[in-house]
Scaffold this motif. Structure first.
Motif, PDB file in Angstrom:
ATOM      1  N   PRO A  81       0.820  -1.209   0.000  1.00 43.88           N
ATOM      2  CA  PRO A  81       0.000   0.000   0.000  1.00 43.88           C
ATOM      3  C   PRO A  81       0.854   1.260   0.000  1.00 43.88           C
ATOM      4  N   ARG A 128       0.120   4.150   1.210  1.00 41.25           N
ATOM      5  CA  ARG A 128       0.020   4.838   2.495  1.00 41.25           C
ATOM      6  C   ARG A 128      -0.421   3.844   3.556  1.00 41.25           C
ATOM      7  N   PRO A 129       0.492   3.015   4.044  1.00 43.52           N
ATOM      8  CA  PRO A 129       0.113   1.963   4.987  1.00 43.52           C
ATOM      9  C   PRO A 129      -0.505   2.489   6.270  1.00 43.52           C
ATOM     10  N   ARG A 150      -2.348   5.246   6.669  1.00 48.39           N
ATOM     11  CA  ARG A 150      -3.729   5.659   6.409  1.00 48.39           C
ATOM     12  C   ARG A 150      -4.637   4.441   6.344  1.00 48.39           C
ATOM     13  N   ASP A 151      -4.209   3.410   5.621  1.00 46.13           N
ATOM     14  CA  ASP A 151      -4.993   2.182   5.537  1.00 46.13           C
ATOM     15  C   ASP A 151      -5.135   1.525   6.908  1.00 46.13           C
ATOM     16  N   ARG A 178      -7.673   3.592   9.094  1.00 46.24           N
ATOM     17  CA  ARG A 178      -9.041   3.485   8.589  1.00 46.24           C
ATOM     18  C   ARG A 178      -9.643   2.104   8.820  1.00 46.24           C
ATOM     19  N   SER A 179      -8.858   1.070   8.608  1.00 42.41           N
ATOM     20  CA  SER A 179      -9.398  -0.286   8.609  1.00 42.41           C
ATOM     21  C   SER A 179      -9.200  -1.037   9.924  1.00 42.41           C
ATOM     22  N   HIS A 180      -8.258  -0.586  10.751  1.00 44.14           N
ATOM     23  CA  HIS A 180      -7.914  -1.365  11.939  1.00 44.14           C
ATOM     24  C   HIS A 180      -7.862  -0.505  13.200  1.00 44.14           C
ATOM     25  N   VAL A 238       0.250  -4.111   6.118  1.00 44.22           N
ATOM     26  CA  VAL A 238       0.305  -3.138   7.218  1.00 44.22           C
ATOM     27  C   VAL A 238       0.854  -3.776   8.494  1.00 44.22           C
TER      28      VAL A 238
END
Length: 437
Positions: free
Chosen positions: A233, A235-236, A238-239, A242-244, A370
Motif C-alpha cells: 500500500p 500509504r500503509p 492511512r490504511d 481506517r481499517s484497523h 500493514v
C-alpha cells in the motif's frame, strides 16, 4: 526420482540455515536496543552527575530520568518512518537503517562533554542523542519480530518470537554484566570515564548487527505479497488507521501495561533499590542480572506452550498478574531482605513473560501490507506514554507522596483500567496463515 529428492533436501537445508541467520541478525539488533536502554538505567546516577549541574542530587536524577523518557517521545515518529519503509520497501531495509542509526547515537553518547566542560549544552547534547536513539528504536523491536515471525514455520512462530524476544533480556543481562565488569575494572574512575566505554562498546556491537542483517534474505511473506498479489500500500498508516482502528486501541492498552511493567523493572527498580532501599549498587546489578537470566527459560517455555495450546490464555493471566502482584512485589522490596527482593523481581519476570505473548497475536492479527506499521505504531505510542515515563513518574510519585508504594499503586491502577480490554479484546490467533493475509 532421486534427483528431485536431492533438490528438495538441498532447498530445505538452505531454508533452515537462512532461518538461523535471520534469528541471529534480528536478535543482535534487538540486543543492542535493550543493551543501550538498560545501560542508561543502570548508569542513571552517574549520568546525572556528569550532565547536570552539581549541588542537587535529587534534581539531577530527575533530569536524567526525564531524558530517559524523552527518548520514547521520538519512538512514534520512528514507527511511522520505519513502518512505512518496512511495509513498502521491505523488512530488511528498515532493520538495516534502524540499527545503523541506533549504534551511531549510542556510541556518540559515550563521547559527549559533561556539564563541567560545556555547561547547559551538555544535557542538550545528551537529549539529542537520546531522541535519535528513540527514533531508531521505533523500528527495531517491532521490525525484528515481524521479520523473524514471517520467516518462521507456521507451527513454531511463538518459539521463533521467543528466541528473538529473549534477546531483549539478553541485552539487559549483557548491560548488567558489562556494568559490573566496568565498575570493578575502573573503580573510582567509572564515574568519569568507565561508563563512557560501555556506550562506545554498544556502538561497535551495532556495526556487527548491521553486517549480519545485510546478509539475510527478505521475508518470504513480504515477497509473496509483492510478487503474487499486489504492490504494498502507498500509504500503509492511512490504511491501518481506517481499517484497523479498533485493533490499534486494543494494542495501545496492551503495550501500555507491558511497557510500564518492563521499564519499571529495567529502568527504575535498579535505582530504586539503590537510592530508596539502600542496597549496594553491585548487589543490585547482580540480582537484576540473575532475574533477567531466569526470565529467558521461563519465556521460552511459555512460547512452547503457546505453539501447542494458543496465545490468549497467557495474555489473560499476565493481565491479571499485572493488577494483583505489583503491590505485593513492592512490599517485599520494602523489607530490604535480599531473599524478598529476589522474590519481587521474579514476580515482575513472571508477569512480563506472560504478557509478552501478546506481541505474537499482534503480528498475526494484521494483513502483510500493514503488519510492520500495525505493530510499530501502538507499541511505540504506548511506550512513549507509559514505558519511557515509568522511571520519571515513579521517582516523582515517591518524592511527592513520600510513599515507597506509590509506583506500585500507579502500575496496578493502569493495569486495572486496561484489564477489560486485554481480557476481551485480543482474540486467539494460533493457526493464522500469514501468507494468506
Amino acid at each position: 526420482m532421486s534427483q528431485p529428492a536431492r533438490v528438495m533436501s538441498s532447498d530445505g537445508v538452505r531454508s533452515v540455515k537462512m532461518r538461523r541467520r535471520v534469528l541471529f541478525a534480528s536478535s543482535v539488533g534487538n540486543f543492542v536496543e535493550w543493551f543501550d536502554f538498560t545501560l542508561y538505567g543502570y548508569a542513571a546516577s552517574v549520568i546525572a552527575l556528569t550532565f547536570f549541574p552539581p549541588g542537587n542530587r535529587a534534581a539531577a536524577l530527575l533530569g536524567a530520568f526525564a531524558v530517559y523518557g524523552v527518548a520514547f517521545v521520538a519512538r512514534p515518529l520512528g514507527a511511522v518512518v520505519f513502518g512505512r519503509i518496512g511495509d513498502r520497501r521491505g523488512r530488511r531495509t528498515a532493520l538495516g537503517a534502524s540499527i545503523l542509526i541506533m549504534g551511531a547515537a549510542t556510541a556518540l553518547m559515550g563521547l559527549l562533554p559533561g556539564w563541567s566542560s560545556v555547561g547547559v549544552l551538555a544535557p542538550v547534547l545528551l537529549l539529542v542523542c537520546r531522541l535519535v536513539q528513540g527514533f531508531s528504536a521505533g523500528g527495531e523491536y517491532t521490525g525484528a519480530l515481524t521479520f523473524t515471525v514471517e520467516h518462521a514455520p507456521d507451527h513454531r512462530r511463538a518459539w521463533y518470537m521467543g528466541l528473538v524476544g529473549s534477546s531483549t533480556m539478553l541485552g539487559a543481562v549483557g548491560a548488567t554484566a558489562v556494568a559490573l565488569v566496568f565498575r570493578s575494572a575502573f573503580g573510582d574512575r567509572f564515574a568519569t570515564e568507565g561508563w563512557r566505554w560501555m556506550f562506545i562498546l554498544a556502538g561497535v556491537v551495532a556495526v556487527v548487527g548491521l553486517v549480519l542483517r545485510l546478509r539475510v534474505d527478505e521475508s518470504p511473506v513480504f515477497e509473496a505479497m509483492r510478487d503474487q498479489r499486489a504492490p504494498a500500500p502507498a500509504r500503509p498508516f492511512r490504511d491501518l488507521v481506517r481499517s484497523h482502528w479498533k485493533t490499534l486501541l486494543v494494542l495501545f492498552a496492551y503495550f501500555g501495561v507491558l511497557g510500564l511493567l518492563t521499564h519499571m523493572f529495567l529502568g527504575y527498580l535498579p535505582t530504586y533499590l539503590n537510592e530508596a532501599i539502600g542496597m549496594r549498587a553491585t548487589t543490585v546489578l547482580a540480582l537484576t542480572t540473575a532475574a533477567n537470566v531466569v526470565s529467558i527459560p521461563v519465556a521460552l517455555w511459555l512460547c512452547v506452550l503457546a505453539d501447542r495450546h494458543g496465545r490468549r490464555v497467557q495474555i489473560r493471566l499476565g493481565a491479571v498478574a499485572a493488577v494483583v502482584l505489583v503491590v505485593p512485589a513492592y512490599l517485599l522490596i520494602g523489607t530490604g531482605s535480599v531473599l524478598a527482593v529476589v522474590a519481587a523481581l521474579l514476580v515482575f519476570v513472571f508477569a512480563v513473560s506472560l504478557l509478552q505473548m501478546g506481541a505474537l497475536s499482534v503480528l498475526e492479527l494484521y494483513p502483510t501490507g500493514v503488519r510492520f506499521s500495525g505493530m510499530a505504531l501502538p507499541y511505540n505510542a504506548a511506550y512513549a506514554v507509559f514505558g519511557g515515563t515509568a522511571p520519571l513518574v515513579s521517582e516523582l510519585l515517591v518524592g511527592g507522596t513520600g510513599s515507597l508504594l506509590a509506583p506500585a499503586i500507579y502500575a496496578s491502577v493502569v493495569a486495572l483500567i486496561a484489564l477489560p480490554v486485554l481480557l476481551k479484546g485480543i482474540p486467539e490467533t494460533k493457526g493464522t496463515d500469514l501468507r494468506g493475509s
